[in-house]
Design an enzyme around this catalytic site. Structure first.
Site, PDB file in Angstrom:
ATOM      1  N   MET A  30      -1.841  27.210 -20.646  1.00 33.74           N
ATOM      2  CA  MET A  30      -1.972  27.044 -19.194  1.00 33.74           C
ATOM      3  C   MET A  30      -1.645  28.366 -18.496  1.00 33.74           C
ATOM      4  O   MET A  30      -1.324  28.385 -17.305  1.00 33.74           O
ATOM      5  CB  MET A  30      -1.056  25.918 -18.713  1.00 33.74           C
ATOM      6  CG  MET A  30      -1.440  24.582 -19.360  1.00 33.74           C
ATOM      7  SD  MET A  30      -0.891  23.153 -18.446  1.00 33.74           S
ATOM      8  CE  MET A  30       0.860  23.301 -18.594  1.00 33.74           C
ATOM      9  N   GLY A  31      -1.717  29.465 -19.240  1.00 31.95           N
ATOM     10  CA  GLY A  31      -1.465  30.773 -18.640  1.00 31.95           C
ATOM     11  C   GLY A  31       0.017  31.055 -18.468  1.00 31.95           C
ATOM     12  O   GLY A  31       0.852  30.401 -19.098  1.00 31.95           O
ATOM     13  N   ALA A  32       0.326  32.058 -17.610  1.00 31.89           N
ATOM     14  CA  ALA A  32       1.701  32.558 -17.466  1.00 31.89           C
ATOM     15  C   ALA A  32       2.249  32.859 -18.864  1.00 31.89           C
ATOM     16  O   ALA A  32       3.278  32.332 -19.297  1.00 31.89           O
ATOM     17  CB  ALA A  32       2.585  31.582 -16.699  1.00 31.89           C
ATOM     18  N   LEU A  33       1.527  33.704 -19.554  1.00 25.60           N
ATOM     19  CA  LEU A  33       1.757  33.908 -20.983  1.00 25.60           C
ATOM     20  C   LEU A  33       3.057  34.661 -21.272  1.00 25.60           C
ATOM     21  O   LEU A  33       3.479  35.512 -20.508  1.00 25.60           O
ATOM     22  CB  LEU A  33       0.572  34.682 -21.585  1.00 25.60           C
ATOM     23  CG  LEU A  33      -0.797  34.010 -21.410  1.00 25.60           C
ATOM     24  CD1 LEU A  33      -1.880  34.857 -22.075  1.00 25.60           C
ATOM     25  CD2 LEU A  33      -0.803  32.595 -21.975  1.00 25.60           C
ATOM     26  N   GLY A  36       5.875  33.512 -26.775  1.00 24.39           N
ATOM     27  CA  GLY A  36       5.607  32.272 -27.517  1.00 24.39           C
ATOM     28  C   GLY A  36       4.104  32.067 -27.653  1.00 24.39           C
ATOM     29  O   GLY A  36       3.582  31.826 -28.752  1.00 24.39           O
ATOM     30  N   HIS A  37       3.392  32.192 -26.536  1.00 25.97           N
ATOM     31  CA  HIS A  37       1.930  32.074 -26.588  1.00 25.97           C
ATOM     32  C   HIS A  37       1.349  33.155 -27.518  1.00 25.97           C
ATOM     33  O   HIS A  37       0.449  32.891 -28.299  1.00 25.97           O
ATOM     34  CB  HIS A  37       1.322  32.282 -25.199  1.00 25.97           C
ATOM     35  CG  HIS A  37       1.709  31.268 -24.175  1.00 25.97           C
ATOM     36  ND1 HIS A  37       2.499  31.571 -23.097  1.00 25.97           N
ATOM     37  CD2 HIS A  37       1.406  29.952 -24.054  1.00 25.97           C
ATOM     38  CE1 HIS A  37       2.669  30.495 -22.346  1.00 25.97           C
ATOM     39  NE2 HIS A  37       2.026  29.487 -22.901  1.00 25.97           N
ATOM     40  N   GLN A  61      -2.591  16.263 -16.557  1.00 26.36           N
ATOM     41  CA  GLN A  61      -1.416  16.034 -17.408  1.00 26.36           C
ATOM     42  C   GLN A  61      -0.113  16.173 -16.634  1.00 26.36           C
ATOM     43  O   GLN A  61       0.965  16.018 -17.196  1.00 26.36           O
ATOM     44  CB  GLN A  61      -1.429  16.958 -18.626  1.00 26.36           C
ATOM     45  CG  GLN A  61      -1.093  18.406 -18.341  1.00 26.36           C
ATOM     46  CD  GLN A  61      -1.211  19.260 -19.583  1.00 26.36           C
ATOM     47  OE1 GLN A  61      -2.289  19.405 -20.149  1.00 26.36           O
ATOM     48  NE2 GLN A  61      -0.100  19.820 -20.041  1.00 26.36           N
ATOM     49  N   GLY A 147       2.198  25.025 -30.312  1.00 22.77           N
ATOM     50  CA  GLY A 147       3.591  25.374 -30.568  1.00 22.77           C
ATOM     51  C   GLY A 147       4.422  24.161 -30.961  1.00 22.77           C
ATOM     52  O   GLY A 147       4.243  23.060 -30.432  1.00 22.77           O
TER      53      GLY A 147
HETATM   54  P1  AMP Z   1       1.519  25.931 -22.352  1.00 17.79           P
HETATM   55  O1  AMP Z   1       0.857  27.120 -21.734  1.00 17.79           O
HETATM   56  O2  AMP Z   1       2.939  25.755 -21.940  1.00 17.79           O
HETATM   57  O3  AMP Z   1       0.685  24.681 -22.263  1.00 17.79           O
HETATM   58  O4  AMP Z   1       1.613  26.280 -23.887  1.00 17.79           O
HETATM   59  C1  AMP Z   1       0.476  26.604 -24.639  1.00 17.79           C
HETATM   60  C2  AMP Z   1       0.818  26.552 -26.089  1.00 17.79           C
HETATM   61  O5  AMP Z   1       1.862  27.488 -26.367  1.00 17.79           O
HETATM   62  C3  AMP Z   1       1.334  25.168 -26.515  1.00 17.79           C
HETATM   63  O6  AMP Z   1       0.800  24.866 -27.793  1.00 17.79           O
HETATM   64  C4  AMP Z   1       2.816  25.374 -26.574  1.00 17.79           C
HETATM   65  O7  AMP Z   1       3.466  24.513 -27.486  1.00 17.79           O
HETATM   66  C5  AMP Z   1       2.897  26.818 -27.045  1.00 17.79           C
HETATM   67  N1  AMP Z   1       4.182  27.394 -26.703  1.00 17.79           N
HETATM   68  C6  AMP Z   1       4.793  27.362 -25.484  1.00 17.79           C
HETATM   69  N2  AMP Z   1       6.007  27.949 -25.551  1.00 17.79           N
HETATM   70  C7  AMP Z   1       6.167  28.342 -26.835  1.00 17.79           C
HETATM   71  C8  AMP Z   1       7.222  29.001 -27.562  1.00 17.79           C
HETATM   72  N3  AMP Z   1       8.355  29.370 -26.948  1.00 17.79           N
HETATM   73  N4  AMP Z   1       7.048  29.248 -28.869  1.00 17.79           N
HETATM   74  C9  AMP Z   1       5.901  28.877 -29.492  1.00 17.79           C
HETATM   75  N5  AMP Z   1       4.875  28.248 -28.875  1.00 17.79           N
HETATM   76  C10 AMP Z   1       5.005  27.988 -27.571  1.00 17.79           C
END
Ligand code: AMP
Length: 285
Positions: A30-33, A36-37, A61, A147
């Site tokens: 969802m961006g704001a990378l 972790g991403h 969601q 993740g």
């Molecule tokens: P989001 O942008 O929050 O929807 O996350 C996108 C993907 O990155 C999802 O599969 C998350 O589980 C993964 N993700 C978010 N934070 C982390 C993190 N700290 N470590 C590993 N994967 C992450």
């Protein structure tokens, strides 16, 4: 690096004859990378010939409108980061592109989605399931990366991919943490300095519970004591602290009866909802 805004454009690109035999990795975000991403992106860069990152803040969601409107947007930085990582393409559709009309399909995940996030965010996994199903269909990747930080989401997506026979392998990637242990999250950007300090208590709560369980405390006593400790932290509003089977996400009653056990926590730090989990026993913790 290409940026595609429409389903047609990305499909035309991926169906070019010179790309059609290549291994494609999809990393839905969802961006704001953050790092972790990027750990998901790096895994795909290692295993796939083409890496596609989707950036789409999926409105269906979010059960909390405030959370949706306050979701951080760092588009230009995201594009720079992904360029540096050598990503092939970004797919960043509008809401109208993904949902030309209000969706009527509602995907349910039974017991998997009833507890924890499912309990506190009604409708969340139906929204996640639909958008991930659409993305897997649009990109048809060899592998899709998620993740372990969102453990229940990972379980839900694995069941979606299995039951709908998607060709994609679902790859789970370990949680990336800040040096003090806080799980990286786009939502961390919204924490004030004070809240950032408080936020680490969620992870410390997980470690405390892990320690109690590994040193022989009785399960329900360990949970009750740890909950009391977290609830005592000023600035945290705990939603849940659970000990669950890492695959079924069902509450554990007997620690010996499971192959893998996860400790999961979620709560508000100020206005920001954070979640985290660790394995009871793992090399990574
Ligand atoms: P989001 O942008 O929050 O929807 O996350 C996108 C993907 O990155 C999802 O599969 C998350 O589980 C993964 N993700 C978010 N934070 C982390 C993190 N700290 N470590 C590993 N994967 C992450």
């Amino acid at each position: 690096m290409k940026v595609f805004r429409t389903i047609r454009e990305i499909q035309v690109f991926l169906h070019k004859p010179e790309l059609s035999q290549k291994k494609i990795g999809l990393i839905p975000t969802m961006g704001a990378l953050h790092d972790g991403h990027l750990s998901l992106v790096r895994k795909s860069r290692e295993l796939d010939e083409i890496s596609v990152v989707s950036i789409f803040v999926n409105p269906i969601q979010f059960n909390n409108h405030e959370d949706l409107v306050n979701y951080p947007d760092t588009w230009e930085r995201d594009v720079d980061l992904l360029e540096q990582e050598g990503v092939t393409a970004i797919f960043a559709p509008s809401s109208e592109e993904m949902y030309p009309s209000s969706p009527i399909l509602e995907i349910g995940f039974g017991d998997l989605a009833d507890s924890m996030e499912g309990e506190f965010r009604p409708g969340h996994f139906a929204g996640v399931g639909l958008v991930v199903g659409k993305l897997l269909n649009i990109v048809s990747p060899t592998r899709a990366y998620f993740g372990q930080k969102d453990l229940q989401q990972l379980a839900v997506i694995r069941s979606l991919a299995t039951e709908l026979n998607f060709r994609s392998e679902i790859v789970g990637v370990a949680t990336t943490r800040e040096p003090d242990g806080l799980a990286m999250s786009s939502r961390n950007l919204r924490l004030s300095k004070e809240e950032r300090k408080t936020s680490i208590k969620l992870y410390e709560g997980l470690k405390m519970l892990q320690d109690k369980l590994l040193t022989g405390s009785e399960l329900s006593t360990a949970i009750t004591e740890t909950k009391a400790w977290v609830n005592g932290v000023v600035g945290i509003n705990l939603e849940y602290l659970e000990v669950v089977d890492s695959y079924s996400l069902q509450k554990t009653v007997d620690l010996q009866a499971h192959k893998m056990i996860s400790l999961c926590i979620a709560g508000y730090v100020g206005e920001v909802r954070l979640l985290d989990n660790i394995y009871l026993i793992t090399k990574e913790n």
